[in-house]
Motif scaffolding. Sequence first.
Motif, PDB file in Angstrom:
ATOM      1  N   ASP A  22      39.499  88.235  23.658  1.00 54.47           N
ATOM      2  CA  ASP A  22      38.283  87.741  23.030  1.00 54.47           C
ATOM      3  C   ASP A  22      38.429  86.237  22.791  1.00 54.47           C
ATOM      4  O   ASP A  22      39.385  85.792  22.153  1.00 54.47           O
ATOM      5  CB  ASP A  22      38.056  88.475  21.711  1.00 54.47           C
ATOM      6  CG  ASP A  22      36.766  88.056  21.018  1.00 54.47           C
ATOM      7  OD1 ASP A  22      35.889  87.478  21.687  1.00 54.47           O
ATOM      8  OD2 ASP A  22      36.648  88.313  19.807  1.00 54.47           O
ATOM      9  N   GLU A  24      36.923  84.202  20.815  1.00 54.94           N
ATOM     10  CA  GLU A  24      36.914  83.813  19.403  1.00 54.94           C
ATOM     11  C   GLU A  24      38.288  84.038  18.768  1.00 54.94           C
ATOM     12  O   GLU A  24      38.778  83.198  18.011  1.00 54.94           O
ATOM     13  CB  GLU A  24      35.863  84.633  18.657  1.00 54.94           C
ATOM     14  CG  GLU A  24      35.686  84.228  17.218  1.00 54.94           C
ATOM     15  CD  GLU A  24      34.579  85.018  16.545  1.00 54.94           C
ATOM     16  OE1 GLU A  24      34.728  85.307  15.348  1.00 54.94           O
ATOM     17  OE2 GLU A  24      33.579  85.341  17.213  1.00 54.94           O
ATOM     18  N   LYS A  28      40.917  81.198  17.201  1.00 50.76           N
ATOM     19  CA  LYS A  28      41.531  81.296  15.871  1.00 50.76           C
ATOM     20  C   LYS A  28      43.049  81.224  15.963  1.00 50.76           C
ATOM     21  O   LYS A  28      43.705  80.577  15.145  1.00 50.76           O
ATOM     22  CB  LYS A  28      41.114  82.595  15.189  1.00 50.76           C
ATOM     23  CG  LYS A  28      39.697  82.602  14.701  1.00 50.76           C
ATOM     24  CD  LYS A  28      39.371  83.915  14.009  1.00 50.76           C
ATOM     25  CE  LYS A  28      37.934  83.968  13.547  1.00 50.76           C
ATOM     26  NZ  LYS A  28      37.613  85.258  12.905  1.00 50.76           N
TER      27      LYS A  28
END
Length: 65
Positions: A22, A24, A28
């Motif tokens: 992913d 995202e 992070k």
Amino acid sequence: MLKSSGAKAKAAGSKLHAFATDPEVQAKAKKAAEEGKRVYEAVTSPKAMEFYRQAADFIKKTRNK
């Protein structure tokens, strides 16, 4: 028993792969790694080492009194 365990492991692995790919989550993780690198550099800098020595000397002096 073994068949169900294998299926569970395969499902968990595919879930983990989907989570790790992913974008995202990757962003992070990259941000956390960069922040950790900055913290490590700040803590291990010569200036920080001198501060630690001064603090240790102060603690030793105050304990001896």
